[in-house]
Enzyme design. Structure first.
Site: not given
Length: 451
Positions: A17, A59, A112, A114, A213, A265-266
């Site tokens: 994350d 996310c 996670k 989301h 994160h 993811d980012n």
């Protein structure tokens, strides 16, 4: 028809994350960031490392794209939403887990989600046989210690557990101490799942970790490990958790028949004091800068994916849906637009180049940029999140090989590139008109009109 079971590999997909391109040792970080990452670096040496793997703006959009193979502007999963409000993907969307489950895979998710926080939208309702993790996001772990927090108007967040066909249940309060412990528990459960299914393959294990994160704080066992602070300790912990899952696969003799994928993811976390690094690129997630788009991707598949290979060809997170569906022997849905392209032949060396030349990039419903081959065109310029979006009269054009920092507009000298980029954009926008997107917050019974 699904392929014969013995011909299909297990699939393990670990998603970090907000892990920036410049954090891992194999991407130029590691010890330079105060945190060696030997386990993930070794995974890259045993598999292939991709330096031009692209994701969505933050996310929720990326996780929607991963699970559906569709850009989030189509699915309506545009942004993080507080608890109690409609969010995630509607049941009409078909997930990667449903694809693989229907093809005969045992499926589990630990981490996670989301993409929905109510019955009917939890992972256990969307193709996963079992799930343990958080329905929304990690910064909720800070709520209980925040000034003025009122549990009568905002429900405290919980780590949850769910089994297919049964109601999801709350397990642990997701406070700051649980935030420190959660990735260790995700790794433990992942290893247990691998052990339980080692003689009953194939399986699909999806592990969306919570590191890096914010708040980026490590397990107590890793606190102070690097002497470089919480962020470096958390990066070392993440590397170790990935190593635990690698070891479980290898210890059970599944190494050669497992597609092992590690990605982020980012782009990097931008909130201080937990700011991450995009390495040679500019920017963080929540922007259209290259530091937001490019993240690590490593694929190990012995005998199929060339060990030690490195590629700068364009790949996109939506490509995982059709590629993994093909590996599992699952046919793609034919009643909707799938933006992902099948990259199987490229991954296994049956073709020299990626099957993708470019893509459009949205933040929520606004197209911010488009990337094609070595170039990127910006229509809205915002280097830092919340700095103020500047809608450009004349779009900026950058050659990302010559200018990775996106500092020198080449419109005047390489303007021919505007033609193919504009054609790509036109085709995408035509598809949005032909197949209108799912509106954000759509109810569970929403079904797009047939075309």
């Amino acid at each position: 028809m699904p392929a014969p079971r013995q011909a299909r590999p297990n699939i393990v997909l670990i998603l970090a994350d907000n892990l920036g391109w410049g954090e891992l040792g194999c991407y130029g970080g590691g010890a330079l960031r105060g945190a060696p990452t030997p386990r993930i670096d070794a995974l890259a040496a045993e598999g292939a490392r991709y330096t031009n793997f692209n994701v969505e703006s933050d996310c929720v959009p990326t996780r929607s794209a991963l699970m559906t193979g569709r850009h989030p502007v189509r699915t309506g999963a545009l942004q993080s939403v507080p608890a109690g409000l409609p969010q995630g993907i509607v049941p009409w969307e078909r997930t990667l887990a449903q694809q693989l489950s229907d093809a005969g895979y045992a499926t589990a998710m630990f981490g996670k989600w989301h993409l929905g926080d109510k019955e009917g939208r939890y992972p256990k309702d969307r193709g996963f046989d079992e799930w343990y993790g958080i329905p929304r996001t990690t910064n909720e772990s800070m709520f209980m210690e925040a000034v003025g927090f009122d549990p009568s108007v905002v429900e405290p967040p919980y780590v949850m557990e769910g089994i297919k066909g049964q109601p999801a249940e709350k397990r642990e309060l997701y406070d700051l101490e649980m935030r420190r412990r959660i990735d260790g528990e995700l790794a433990r459960r992942s290893c247990d799942f691998i052990a339980r299914h080692s003689d009953a393959e194939p399986f699909f294990l999806y592990v969306p970790l919570t590191q890096m994160h914010f708040p980026t704080i490590p397990h107590r066992d890793f606190e102070g490990r690097t002497k470089k602070g919480d962020f470096a300790d958390s990066l070392v912990e993440m590397d170790a958790r990935v190593g635990e899952i690698i070891d479980a696969v290898d210890a059970h003799g599944l190494r050669d028949n497992t597609v092992f994928i590690f990605a982020s993811d980012n782009g990097p976390e931008y909130r201080r004091p937990w700011r991450g690094s995009a390495g040679m690129w500019t920017g963080t997630y929540h922007t259209a800068m290259e530091g937001a788009l490019r993240v690590p991707l490593i694929v190990r598949w012995p005998g199929k994916v060339q060990a030690g290979a490195v590629s700068n060809d364009i790949l996109h997170v939506v490509d995982l849906f059709p590629t993994l569906s093909r590996i599992a022997g699952a046919a793609l849905p034919d009643d909707r637009i799938i933006d992902g392209v099948d990259q199987f032949d490229f991954l296994v060396g049956q073709q020299d180049t990626s099957s993708r030349e470019g893509f459009v990039y949205y933040i929520k419903t606004e197209m911010r940029a488009a990337k094609w081959r070595d170039w990127k065109m910006h229509f809205v310029w915002e280097v830092e999140p919340n700095a103020g979006a500047n809608h450009l009269e004349t779009p900026y054009l950058f050659n990302l090989v010559q200018d990775p920092k996106e500092e020198s507009d080449v419109n005047s000298t390489q303007g021919w590139v505007r033609g193919p980029i504009r054609k790509m954009i036109h085709q995408f926008q035509e598809s949005l008109r032909d197949f209108p997107p799912v509106p954000p917050g759509a109810p569970d019974d929403y079904v797009p009109a047939k075309r």
